[in-house]
Design a protein around this motif. Structure first.
Motif, short mmCIF file in Angstrom:
data_model
loop_
_atom_site.label_atom_id
_atom_site.label_comp_id
_atom_site.label_asym_id
_atom_site.label_seq_id
_atom_site.Cartn_x
_atom_site.Cartn_y
_atom_site.Cartn_z
N HIS A 60 44.08 22.83 -0.79
CA HIS A 60 43.38 22.76 0.49
C HIS A 60 42.91 21.35 0.84
CE1 HIS A 60 40.28 23.05 -2.55
NE2 HIS A 60 39.36 22.73 -1.66
N LEU A 61 42.93 20.45 -0.14
CA LEU A 61 42.56 19.06 0.13
C LEU A 61 43.77 18.13 0.01
CD1 LEU A 61 39.15 18.82 -1.78
CD2 LEU A 61 39.52 19.08 0.68
N GLY A 62 44.96 18.72 -0.10
CA GLY A 62 46.17 17.91 -0.21
C GLY A 62 46.39 17.32 -1.58
N ARG A 63 45.65 17.80 -2.59
CA ARG A 63 45.82 17.29 -3.95
C ARG A 63 47.03 17.92 -4.62
NH1 ARG A 63 39.68 18.60 -5.67
NH2 ARG A 63 40.48 20.59 -4.90
N CYS A 64 47.66 17.17 -5.51
CA CYS A 64 48.85 17.64 -6.21
C CYS A 64 48.47 18.73 -7.20
CB CYS A 64 49.53 16.48 -6.94
SG CYS A 64 50.96 16.96 -7.93
N ILE A 65 49.02 19.92 -7.02
CA ILE A 65 48.67 21.05 -7.89
C ILE A 65 49.20 20.83 -9.30
CG2 ILE A 65 49.03 23.52 -8.28
CD1 ILE A 65 48.98 23.93 -5.29
N LEU A 66 50.40 20.29 -9.43
CA LEU A 66 50.97 20.04 -10.76
C LEU A 66 50.10 19.09 -11.56
CD1 LEU A 66 53.19 20.30 -12.86
CD2 LEU A 66 54.45 18.48 -11.67
N SER A 67 49.64 18.03 -10.92
CA SER A 67 48.77 17.07 -11.61
C SER A 67 47.46 17.72 -12.04
CB SER A 67 48.48 15.87 -10.70
OG SER A 67 49.68 15.20 -10.36
N ARG A 68 46.93 18.59 -11.20
CA ARG A 68 45.67 19.26 -11.52
C ARG A 68 45.88 20.29 -12.64
NH1 ARG A 68 41.46 18.37 -8.48
NH2 ARG A 68 40.51 20.43 -8.77
N ILE A 69 47.04 20.92 -12.68
CA ILE A 69 47.35 21.84 -13.78
C ILE A 69 47.40 21.07 -15.09
CG2 ILE A 69 49.19 23.24 -14.79
CD1 ILE A 69 47.74 24.79 -12.74
N GLN A 220 32.71 21.35 -12.83
CA GLN A 220 32.41 21.24 -11.41
C GLN A 220 33.41 20.34 -10.69
OE1 GLN A 220 29.64 23.14 -10.04
NE2 GLN A 220 30.08 23.98 -12.07
N ALA A 221 33.59 20.58 -9.40
CA ALA A 221 34.48 19.77 -8.57
C ALA A 221 34.01 18.31 -8.58
CB ALA A 221 34.50 20.32 -7.15
N PRO A 222 34.95 17.36 -8.46
CA PRO A 222 36.38 17.54 -8.17
C PRO A 222 37.26 17.64 -9.42
CG PRO A 222 35.84 15.22 -8.02
CD PRO A 222 34.56 15.93 -8.40
N ASN A 223 36.67 17.73 -10.58
CA ASN A 223 37.47 17.79 -11.80
C ASN A 223 38.35 19.04 -11.82
OD1 ASN A 223 36.27 15.42 -13.02
ND2 ASN A 223 34.43 16.65 -13.28
N ALA A 224 39.51 18.92 -12.43
CA ALA A 224 40.49 20.01 -12.45
C ALA A 224 40.24 20.93 -13.63
CB ALA A 224 41.91 19.44 -12.52
N GLU A 225 40.29 22.23 -13.36
CA GLU A 225 40.20 23.26 -14.41
C GLU A 225 40.86 24.51 -13.87
OE1 GLU A 225 39.13 26.34 -17.01
OE2 GLU A 225 38.47 26.25 -14.92
N TRP A 226 41.57 25.22 -14.71
CA TRP A 226 42.40 26.34 -14.23
C TRP A 226 41.58 27.43 -13.56
CZ3 TRP A 226 45.65 26.70 -19.37
CH2 TRP A 226 46.48 25.58 -19.43
N GLY A 227 40.46 27.82 -14.15
CA GLY A 227 39.62 28.85 -13.55
C GLY A 227 39.07 28.43 -12.21
N MET A 228 38.66 27.16 -12.10
CA MET A 228 38.13 26.67 -10.83
C MET A 228 39.23 26.61 -9.78
SD MET A 228 36.03 23.17 -10.07
CE MET A 228 37.50 22.17 -10.25
N MET A 229 40.47 26.30 -10.20
CA MET A 229 41.59 26.28 -9.27
C MET A 229 41.86 27.67 -8.72
SD MET A 229 44.22 23.66 -11.21
CE MET A 229 45.46 23.78 -9.92
N LEU A 230 41.70 28.69 -9.56
CA LEU A 230 41.83 30.07 -9.08
C LEU A 230 40.75 30.39 -8.05
CD1 LEU A 230 42.65 32.05 -12.36
CD2 LEU A 230 44.16 31.71 -10.39
N ASN A 231 39.55 29.90 -8.30
CA ASN A 231 38.45 30.15 -7.36
C ASN A 231 38.70 29.46 -6.02
OD1 ASN A 231 35.93 31.01 -6.43
ND2 ASN A 231 34.91 29.18 -7.18
#
Length: 299
Positions: A60-69, A220-231
């Protein structure tokens, strides 16, 4: 080594171990594997579909999902492994003291464990997080404070099975120090039990930290974590359900890998399970041969 040879015969265990090793390596060297900065915002790519440039698309912020995974491996797996190691270390030390010395030492340690284990794990974790505040560090501290008592009780039971054997009594009579006896005689025979309970616990801990992050209590945001990405993807789960697939699949994959590897490790380290597994395979093979012979005779 016999354990390695036995594990190599189980294809599911080998695949699970490869997945675990690759996940750990990718998490450790995330900057080299991630194609983009996981926190880089680009509203022009908001909810962009997967492409060759962004293999899993953008959020939703245009961030790369693969990089966050990829960066999400660190809090979801690597830091959980650190918390598990500390919990097992504390449990091993106290478990060895209780199981070896027994008496008042055992009674004191077990009463403390009883107090800790009298509270449900999730309730205890939530209470600790409520006191310390939200955040990954506090979740990991809560895990350590909750898990060590369970590891202590399990390891203490394992140590007590071997502490009264003849060779241990002979070592005591020979004047060998208690620390040397525990290190040379008890650690090797209890290591298999410790390895099994550790590998079987990591999956549930990954699910727990993802669950707490999903509820907003973990990293907490903006750090990447799988559970937070689901949220974060929950708000568009009906219009863009694919945003939940990547973090959800990552959690299922790594948890399943740890569970399958734990089951295989338990079979390899327990001769009784190896024997029963071999008998079941022989019975199944005999049944299949008999069934095939009957089919040929009927024809």
């Amino acid at each position: 080594m016999k354990i390695v040879r036995n594990l190599s015969t189980d294809k599911l265990a080998v695949i699970s171990l490869i997945i675990i090793i690759i996940t750990i390596i990718v998490g450790l060297f995330a900057p080299f594997f991630a194609p983009y900065d996981p926190n880089e915002v680009n509203m022009g790519l908001r909810y962009a579909s997967p492409s060759w440039e962004y293999l899993l698309g953008n959020d939703h912020l245009g961030r790369c999902i693969l990089s966050r995974i990829i960066y999400g491996i660190r809090p979801s797996v690597l830091w959980v492994l650190v918390a598990l190691f500390i919990s097992v270390l504390i449990g091993a030390v106290l478990g060895f003291l209780a199981g070896y010395f027994k008496g008042k030492v055992d009674a004191l340690i077990m009463r403390i464990c009883d107090i800790m284990l009298s509270f449900p794990g999730y309730v205890m974790t939530l209470a600790i997080v409520g006191i310390l505040g939200v955040g990954l560090e506090n979740i990991l501290i809560a895990f350590i404070l909750v898990k060590w008592a369970w590891f202590t009780r399990v390891i203490r039971t394992s140590v007590m099975q071997y502490s009264d054997l003849d060779y241990v009594k002979f070592s005591k009579a020979a004047g060998i120090s208690d620390l040397t006896i525990m290190y040379k005689h008890l650690v090797p025979v209890t290591f298999s039990d410790i390895a099994v309970i550790s590998s079987s616990s990591i999956g549930s801990m990954i699910l727990q930290i993802s669950g707490f992050s999903f509820l907003g209590l973990g990293i907490q945001a903006p750090n990447a974590e799988w559970g937070m990405m689901l949220n974060e993807a929950r708000e568009v789960m009906f219009t863009r359900p694919e945003l939940m697939l990547a973090p959800g699949f990552a959690i299922v994959l790594i948890v399943s890998a740890f569970h399958f590897f734990s089951d295989a490790l338990q079979v390899v380290l327990d001769p009784k399970l190896i024997t029963s597994k071999t008998k079941r395979e022989k019975k199944l093979e005999t049944y299949n041969m008999t069934f095939q012979e009957k089919e040929v005779a009927n024809k």
